[in-house]
Design a protein around this motif. Structure first.
Motif, PDB file in Angstrom:
ATOM      1  N   PHE A 173     -31.731  22.967 -21.881  1.00  0.00           N
ATOM      2  CA  PHE A 173     -32.612  22.193 -20.956  1.00  0.00           C
ATOM      3  C   PHE A 173     -31.916  22.625 -19.609  1.00  0.00           C
ATOM      4  CE2 PHE A 173     -34.212  19.103 -18.180  1.00  0.00           C
ATOM      5  CZ  PHE A 173     -35.421  18.996 -18.000  1.00  0.00           C
ATOM      6  N   ALA A 174     -30.604  22.363 -19.404  1.00  0.00           N
ATOM      7  CA  ALA A 174     -29.771  22.453 -18.089  1.00  0.00           C
ATOM      8  C   ALA A 174     -29.809  23.832 -17.529  1.00  0.00           C
ATOM      9  CB  ALA A 174     -28.716  21.733 -18.148  1.00  0.00           C
ATOM     10  N   TYR A 175     -29.469  24.698 -18.738  1.00  0.00           N
ATOM     11  CA  TYR A 175     -29.134  26.157 -18.365  1.00  0.00           C
ATOM     12  C   TYR A 175     -30.718  26.752 -18.074  1.00  0.00           C
ATOM     13  CZ  TYR A 175     -28.325  31.089 -19.329  1.00  0.00           C
ATOM     14  OH  TYR A 175     -28.299  32.265 -19.184  1.00  0.00           O
ATOM     15  N   SER A 176     -31.543  26.463 -18.630  1.00  0.00           N
ATOM     16  CA  SER A 176     -32.902  26.871 -18.025  1.00  0.00           C
ATOM     17  C   SER A 176     -33.170  26.371 -16.795  1.00  0.00           C
ATOM     18  CB  SER A 176     -34.098  26.746 -19.256  1.00  0.00           C
ATOM     19  OG  SER A 176     -33.597  27.422 -20.490  1.00  0.00           O
ATOM     20  N   TRP A 177     -33.053  25.408 -16.461  1.00  0.00           N
ATOM     21  CA  TRP A 177     -33.388  24.683 -15.290  1.00  0.00           C
ATOM     22  C   TRP A 177     -32.573  25.506 -14.329  1.00  0.00           C
ATOM     23  CZ3 TRP A 177     -35.886  19.681 -13.980  1.00  0.00           C
ATOM     24  CH2 TRP A 177     -35.935  19.330 -12.854  1.00  0.00           C
ATOM     25  N   THR A 178     -31.328  25.638 -14.282  1.00  0.00           N
ATOM     26  CA  THR A 178     -30.601  26.575 -13.295  1.00  0.00           C
ATOM     27  C   THR A 178     -30.842  27.764 -13.149  1.00  0.00           C
ATOM     28  OG1 THR A 178     -28.476  24.872 -13.886  1.00  0.00           O
ATOM     29  CG2 THR A 178     -27.988  27.066 -12.732  1.00  0.00           C
ATOM     30  N   LYS A 179     -31.039  28.471 -14.356  1.00  0.00           N
ATOM     31  CA  LYS A 179     -31.489  29.925 -14.193  1.00  0.00           C
ATOM     32  C   LYS A 179     -32.696  30.337 -13.524  1.00  0.00           C
ATOM     33  CE  LYS A 179     -29.215  32.891 -15.476  1.00  0.00           C
ATOM     34  NZ  LYS A 179     -28.097  33.733 -14.596  1.00  0.00           N
ATOM     35  N   ASN A 180     -33.624  29.380 -13.974  1.00  0.00           N
ATOM     36  CA  ASN A 180     -35.258  29.409 -13.453  1.00  0.00           C
ATOM     37  C   ASN A 180     -35.212  29.236 -12.035  1.00  0.00           C
ATOM     38  OD1 ASN A 180     -37.889  29.937 -14.580  1.00  0.00           O
ATOM     39  ND2 ASN A 180     -38.409  28.137 -13.477  1.00  0.00           N
TER      40      ASN A 180
ATOM     41  N   GLY B 101     -19.758  27.922 -17.934  1.00  0.00           N
ATOM     42  CA  GLY B 101     -21.005  27.964 -17.493  1.00  0.00           C
ATOM     43  C   GLY B 101     -21.768  26.951 -16.927  1.00  0.00           C
ATOM     44  N   PHE B 102     -21.185  25.864 -16.876  1.00  0.00           N
ATOM     45  CA  PHE B 102     -21.863  24.765 -16.292  1.00  0.00           C
ATOM     46  C   PHE B 102     -21.258  23.998 -15.178  1.00  0.00           C
ATOM     47  CE2 PHE B 102     -24.192  25.078 -20.146  1.00  0.00           C
ATOM     48  CZ  PHE B 102     -25.382  24.115 -19.977  1.00  0.00           C
ATOM     49  N   LEU B 103     -20.021  23.927 -15.172  1.00  0.00           N
ATOM     50  CA  LEU B 103     -19.113  23.326 -14.024  1.00  0.00           C
ATOM     51  C   LEU B 103     -18.960  24.198 -12.937  1.00  0.00           C
ATOM     52  CD1 LEU B 103     -17.425  21.044 -13.199  1.00  0.00           C
ATOM     53  CD2 LEU B 103     -15.420  21.992 -14.326  1.00  0.00           C
ATOM     54  N   LEU B 104     -18.657  25.474 -13.038  1.00  0.00           N
ATOM     55  CA  LEU B 104     -18.715  26.432 -12.004  1.00  0.00           C
ATOM     56  C   LEU B 104     -20.009  26.490 -11.085  1.00  0.00           C
ATOM     57  CD1 LEU B 104     -16.231  29.270 -13.440  1.00  0.00           C
ATOM     58  CD2 LEU B 104     -15.590  27.251 -12.034  1.00  0.00           C
ATOM     59  N   PRO B 105     -21.150  26.663 -11.815  1.00  0.00           N
ATOM     60  CA  PRO B 105     -22.308  26.778 -10.957  1.00  0.00           C
ATOM     61  C   PRO B 105     -22.528  25.495 -10.254  1.00  0.00           C
ATOM     62  CG  PRO B 105     -22.457  27.785 -13.175  1.00  0.00           C
ATOM     63  CD  PRO B 105     -21.344  27.194 -13.162  1.00  0.00           C
ATOM     64  N   ALA B 106     -22.308  24.482 -10.856  1.00  0.00           N
ATOM     65  CA  ALA B 106     -22.321  22.986 -10.106  1.00  0.00           C
ATOM     66  C   ALA B 106     -21.795  22.984  -8.739  1.00  0.00           C
ATOM     67  CB  ALA B 106     -22.363  21.973 -11.222  1.00  0.00           C
TER      68      ALA B 106
ATOM     69  N   LEU C  35     -23.514  18.717 -19.633  1.00  0.00           N
ATOM     70  CA  LEU C  35     -22.091  19.267 -19.913  1.00  0.00           C
ATOM     71  C   LEU C  35     -21.307  18.131 -20.741  1.00  0.00           C
ATOM     72  CD1 LEU C  35     -19.713  21.286 -19.872  1.00  0.00           C
ATOM     73  CD2 LEU C  35     -19.180  20.623 -17.557  1.00  0.00           C
ATOM     74  N   ILE C  36     -21.235  16.948 -20.057  1.00  0.00           N
ATOM     75  CA  ILE C  36     -20.573  15.606 -20.718  1.00  0.00           C
ATOM     76  C   ILE C  36     -21.315  15.560 -22.215  1.00  0.00           C
ATOM     77  CG2 ILE C  36     -20.189  13.283 -20.369  1.00  0.00           C
ATOM     78  CD1 ILE C  36     -20.390  13.603 -17.291  1.00  0.00           C
ATOM     79  N   PHE C  37     -22.410  15.467 -22.161  1.00  0.00           N
ATOM     80  CA  PHE C  37     -22.994  15.125 -23.675  1.00  0.00           C
ATOM     81  C   PHE C  37     -22.518  16.307 -24.625  1.00  0.00           C
ATOM     82  CE2 PHE C  37     -26.095  14.824 -26.639  1.00  0.00           C
ATOM     83  CZ  PHE C  37     -26.510  13.378 -26.882  1.00  0.00           C
ATOM     84  N   TYR C  38     -22.653  17.418 -24.129  1.00  0.00           N
ATOM     85  CA  TYR C  38     -21.999  18.293 -25.241  1.00  0.00           C
ATOM     86  C   TYR C  38     -20.694  18.296 -25.391  1.00  0.00           C
ATOM     87  CZ  TYR C  38     -21.273  23.059 -27.041  1.00  0.00           C
ATOM     88  OH  TYR C  38     -20.996  24.143 -28.001  1.00  0.00           O
ATOM     89  N   LEU C  39     -19.683  18.185 -24.446  1.00  0.00           N
ATOM     90  CA  LEU C  39     -18.481  17.985 -24.633  1.00  0.00           C
ATOM     91  C   LEU C  39     -17.762  16.814 -25.666  1.00  0.00           C
ATOM     92  CD1 LEU C  39     -16.752  18.555 -21.090  1.00  0.00           C
ATOM     93  CD2 LEU C  39     -16.716  20.020 -23.244  1.00  0.00           C
ATOM     94  N   VAL C  40     -18.799  15.791 -25.619  1.00  0.00           N
ATOM     95  CA  VAL C  40     -18.559  14.748 -26.431  1.00  0.00           C
ATOM     96  C   VAL C  40     -19.119  14.929 -27.948  1.00  0.00           C
ATOM     97  CG1 VAL C  40     -19.142  12.219 -26.760  1.00  0.00           C
ATOM     98  CG2 VAL C  40     -18.484  12.938 -24.582  1.00  0.00           C
ATOM     99  N   PHE C  41     -20.287  15.453 -28.084  1.00  0.00           N
ATOM    100  CA  PHE C  41     -21.168  15.584 -29.229  1.00  0.00           C
ATOM    101  C   PHE C  41     -21.321  16.887 -29.799  1.00  0.00           C
ATOM    102  CE2 PHE C  41     -22.952  11.745 -27.158  1.00  0.00           C
ATOM    103  CZ  PHE C  41     -22.610  10.730 -27.958  1.00  0.00           C
TER     104      PHE C  41
END
Length: 387
Positions: free
Chosen positions: A192-199, A264-269, A364-370
Motif C-alpha cells: 500500500f505504502a510503496y504504491s502510494w509513493t510511486k503513484n 526502499g522506504f526510509l530513504l525516499p521518506a 516500515l515499522i510494521f514490516y520490521l516488527v512482523f
C-alpha cells in the motif's frame, strides 16, 4: 543434495528464463508508458487552448486498472520459472521495467508533444504495445516443461530447484489462515505504502516541476524522466545484490528482505521530507527529487519479493491480494493529492510529501516488527487449511 544449488553446467544470463524476464521487462515498460505519458500530456493539454485538452478522468482510471491487471498476473509466472537463488535478479529485472518505462516515456513525450502534438503520443505507444502483445503470445508458456525452445539442462535446473516448493496437487486456498497472518499484513501494508509513493511521484512529478521550477515542456520531460533512470538502476542493483548476499550466505533471507525494505522506504521518506524546503534552489530540488524516486526501487530486493518466500505454493494469489491493496493505495493517493493541490495551493506540496513520509514510516515499522521470510505453516505441503 540441496536442490537450491544448480548443477555444474546451467545456462546463465543467455538463457530462456532471463529472456522471459527481459520480455516481461519490455511489457512493463510499455504498460507503464500508457499510464505515464498522460501525466506529462496533461501539462500540454492544460497549456493548450484546444477544448480537447481537458483531463479525462475515466481514461486515467481505465489505464490504472489495465496496468494493475498486467502487473498482478505476471507474478504467477515466477512460481514455475524462477529458481530460489535467482528470484531477486529475475523479478527485479522484469519489474524494473516499471521504472525504465517512465524514463523513456517522459523523455520522448515532451519532444513529441512539442514537435507533433500531444495526441501522437498515444498513437505511438499504442502501436508499440500491440506489437509486443503479439510477441508475448508466441513466446510465453506457463510451464518450462512445455516450452519447445528451452534447453534440456535449463529445464531440469528450474524444475529440480522448485521440486520441494511448488506442488502440482490442488488444495483449497487457506484464506482464513492468510487473513490471520501478520507477515501477510506486513507485506500488504508495505505494498500500500510503496504504491502510494510511486503513484504520487509518477503522476505529479511533472506538475511539481511545472509549478516550482517553471520550465518548458521539453525541459519538464527531461527533468521528470531522470528520477526513473536512477530508479531503474537501483532496481537492478537491488536484485543483484540481494541474490549475491543470499548465495554467499552473508545475510539470512529475512535480514536481506528487511535491509532492502528499509532502504526502499526510509530513504525516499528522508528525501521527500526535504523537497518542500528546497524549492528556491533549482539544482537541489532536482537532486532530491531524483533521490526520492530512485531509492524506493530498493524495495524490489525486499518486501516486493517477500510473498515468494513465505508462501511459494500460493504466491500468485497472495501477490494478487497484496497488489490489490497496493492498487487501492495508488488510487487513493492520486485522488487525495489532486484534492490537496486544488484546495490549498500555498502549502499543498508540504502536505503531499509529509503524508507520503508518514505512510512510509508506519508501514516500515510494521514490516520490521512482523515481517518473516520462512515458509508459513499454512503454506507448507500437506497443510489442508480451509476457508
Amino acid at each position: 543434495m540441496d536442490n537450491r544449488f544448480p548443477p555444474k553446467k546451467v545456462p546463465g544470463f543467455c538463457s530462456f528464463r532471463y529472456g522471459l524476464s527481459l520480455l516481461l521487462h519490455c511489457c512493463n515498460v510499455l504498460v507503464t508508458a500508457q499510464r505515464t505519458c498522460l501525466s506529462l500530456t496533461m501539462v500540454a493539454m492544460v497549456n493548450s487552448t484546444d477544448p480537447h485538452g481537458l483531463t479525462n478522468t475515466s481514461t486515467k482510471k481505465l489505464q490504472d486498472n489495465t496496468k494493475a491487471t498486467v502487473i498482478t498476473a505476471q507474478h504467477e509466472v515466477w512460481v514455475k520459472w524462477a529458481p530460489p537463488l535467482e528470484r531477486g535478479r529475475l523479478t527485479s529485472m522484469s519489474l524494473s521495467g516499471l521504472m525504465l518505462g517512465p524514463f523513456i516515456v517522459l523523455l520522448v513525450t515532451g519532444i513529441i508533444c512539442d514537435s507533433l502534438g500531444w495526441p501522437m503520443v498515444f498513437y505511438i505507444f499504442g502501436a508499440c504495445g500491440c506489437a509486443l502483445c503479439l510477441l508475448w503470445f508466441v513466446q510465453f508458456y506457463d510451464d518450462p516443461n512445455n516450452h519447445p525452445c528451452i534447453s534440456i539442462s535449463e529445464k531440469e535446473y528450474i524444475t529440480s530447484s522448485l521440486d520441494h516448493q511448488v506442488s502440482s496437487s490442488r488444495q483449497s486456498l487457506p484464506i482464513k489462515a492468510m487473513l490471520k497472518s501478520l507477515p501477510v499484513w506486513a507485506i500488504t501494508l508495505s505494498n500500500f505504502a510503496y504504491s502510494w509513493t510511486k503513484n504520487t511521484m509518477l503522476i505529479y512529478t511533472p506538475t511539481f516541476i511545472n509549478s516550482v521550477l517553471h520550465v518548458n515542456i521539453r525541459e519538464n520531460g527531461l527533468l521528470s524522466a531522470l528520477p526513473y533512470l536512477f530508479a531503474w538502476i537501483c532496481g537492478i542493483l537491488a536484485g543483484e545484490i540481494s541474490d549475491f548476499f543470499l548465495t554467499r550466505n552473508i545475510f539470512s533471507i529475512i535480514a536481506i528482505r528487511k535491509l532492502f525494505t528499509t532502504l526502499g522506504f526510509l530513504l525516499p521518506a528522508i528525501f521527500s521530507a526535504c523537497l518542500p524546503y528546497l524549492t528556491s534552489n533549482f539544482h537541489s530540488t532536482v537532486i532530491f527529487l531524483i533521490l526520492a524516486s530512485a531509492t524506493s526501487s530498493f524495495s524490489l530486493g525486499g518486501v516486493l519479493i517477500n510473498p515468494l518466500d513465505i508462501a511459494p505454493r500460493y504466491y500468485g494469489f497472495l501477490k494478487a491480494f497484496t497488489s490489490l491493496i497496493g492498487i487501492t493505495g495508488a488510487l487513493i493517493s492520486s485522488t487525495l493529492t489532486g484534492l490537496i493541490l486544488n484546495q490549498d495551493p500555498e502549502s499543498a506540496w508540504f502536505k503531499v510529501f509529509f503524508l507520503m513520509v508518514a505512510i512510509n514510516m508506519i508501514s516500515l515499522i510494521f514490516y520490521l516488527v512482523f515481517g518473516k521470510a520462512e515458509i508459513q505453516d499454512w503454506a507448507k505441503e500437506g497443510q489442508h487449511t480451509r476457508f
